[in-house]
Motif scaffolding. Structure first.
Motif, PDB file in Angstrom:
ATOM      1  N   MET A   1       0.976  -1.184  -0.111  1.00  0.00           N
ATOM      2  CA  MET A   1       0.033   0.093   0.054  1.00  0.00           C
ATOM      3  C   MET A   1       0.771   1.257   0.044  1.00  0.00           C
ATOM      4  SD  MET A   1      -3.046   0.600  -0.315  1.00  0.00           S
ATOM      5  CE  MET A   1      -4.449   1.356  -0.055  1.00  0.00           C
ATOM      6  N   ASP A   2       1.968   1.212   0.667  1.00  0.00           N
ATOM      7  CA  ASP A   2       2.888   2.446   0.611  1.00  0.00           C
ATOM      8  C   ASP A   2       3.512   2.480  -0.586  1.00  0.00           C
ATOM      9  OD1 ASP A   2       4.286   1.723   4.142  1.00  0.00           O
ATOM     10  OD2 ASP A   2       2.551   2.798   3.515  1.00  0.00           O
ATOM     11  N   LYS A   3       3.748   1.567  -1.323  1.00  0.00           N
ATOM     12  CA  LYS A   3       4.314   1.686  -2.720  1.00  0.00           C
ATOM     13  C   LYS A   3       3.334   2.560  -3.673  1.00  0.00           C
ATOM     14  CE  LYS A   3       7.913  -1.471  -4.108  1.00  0.00           C
ATOM     15  NZ  LYS A   3       8.078  -2.677  -4.763  1.00  0.00           N
ATOM     16  N   LYS A   4       1.995   2.032  -3.468  1.00  0.00           N
ATOM     17  CA  LYS A   4       1.144   2.684  -4.367  1.00  0.00           C
ATOM     18  C   LYS A   4       0.965   4.304  -4.128  1.00  0.00           C
ATOM     19  CE  LYS A   4      -2.806   0.677  -5.855  1.00  0.00           C
ATOM     20  NZ  LYS A   4      -4.141   0.142  -5.471  1.00  0.00           N
ATOM     21  N   ASN A   5       0.917   4.688  -2.653  1.00  0.00           N
ATOM     22  CA  ASN A   5       0.701   5.965  -2.352  1.00  0.00           C
ATOM     23  C   ASN A   5       2.245   6.850  -2.617  1.00  0.00           C
ATOM     24  OD1 ASN A   5      -1.750   5.918  -1.055  1.00  0.00           O
ATOM     25  ND2 ASN A   5      -0.708   5.384   0.694  1.00  0.00           N
ATOM     26  N   ALA A   6       3.388   6.201  -2.645  1.00  0.00           N
ATOM     27  CA  ALA A   6       4.673   6.723  -2.975  1.00  0.00           C
ATOM     28  C   ALA A   6       4.376   7.182  -4.646  1.00  0.00           C
ATOM     29  CB  ALA A   6       5.749   5.947  -2.740  1.00  0.00           C
TER      30      ALA A   6
END
Length: 92
Positions: A1-6
């Motif tokens: 999920m963090d990769k998508k937001n980044a």
């Protein structure tokens, strides 16, 4: 999920930067506007005098006037009070 937001934040930043670069038009700065009448350029000495020496001189002049015209007579630092604090009174 963090990769998508980044990735989303990076794409937004890149898109915003690209749009700002495309919307600004530095090439139009070459063409003079109506009524432009540029004069002679300043020499290095004139530029330094105008943008370095003059502001420093004005600052020193104002600071000197404030220092000379200051009417304060109390220049000595105040002595610290020798009154005992509540904790010191209880301890003795």
């Amino acid at each position: 999920m963090d990769k998508k937001n980044a990735l989303r934040a990076g794409a937004l930043a890149a898109g915003t930067t690209l749009m700002m670069l495309l919307m600004s038009s530095p090439a139009l700065a070459v063409t003079p506007d109506d009524g432009d009448d540029p004069g002679q350029g300043l020499s290095v000495i004139e530029t330094l005098g105008l943008y370095v020496v003059a502001p420093i001189g004005l600052f020193l002049l104002i600071a000197g006037l404030v220092w000379v015209l200051d009417g304060s007579t109390d220049r000595q630092p105040k002595a610290k009070s020798k009154a005992k604090t509540k904790a010191a009174v209880k301890a003795s």
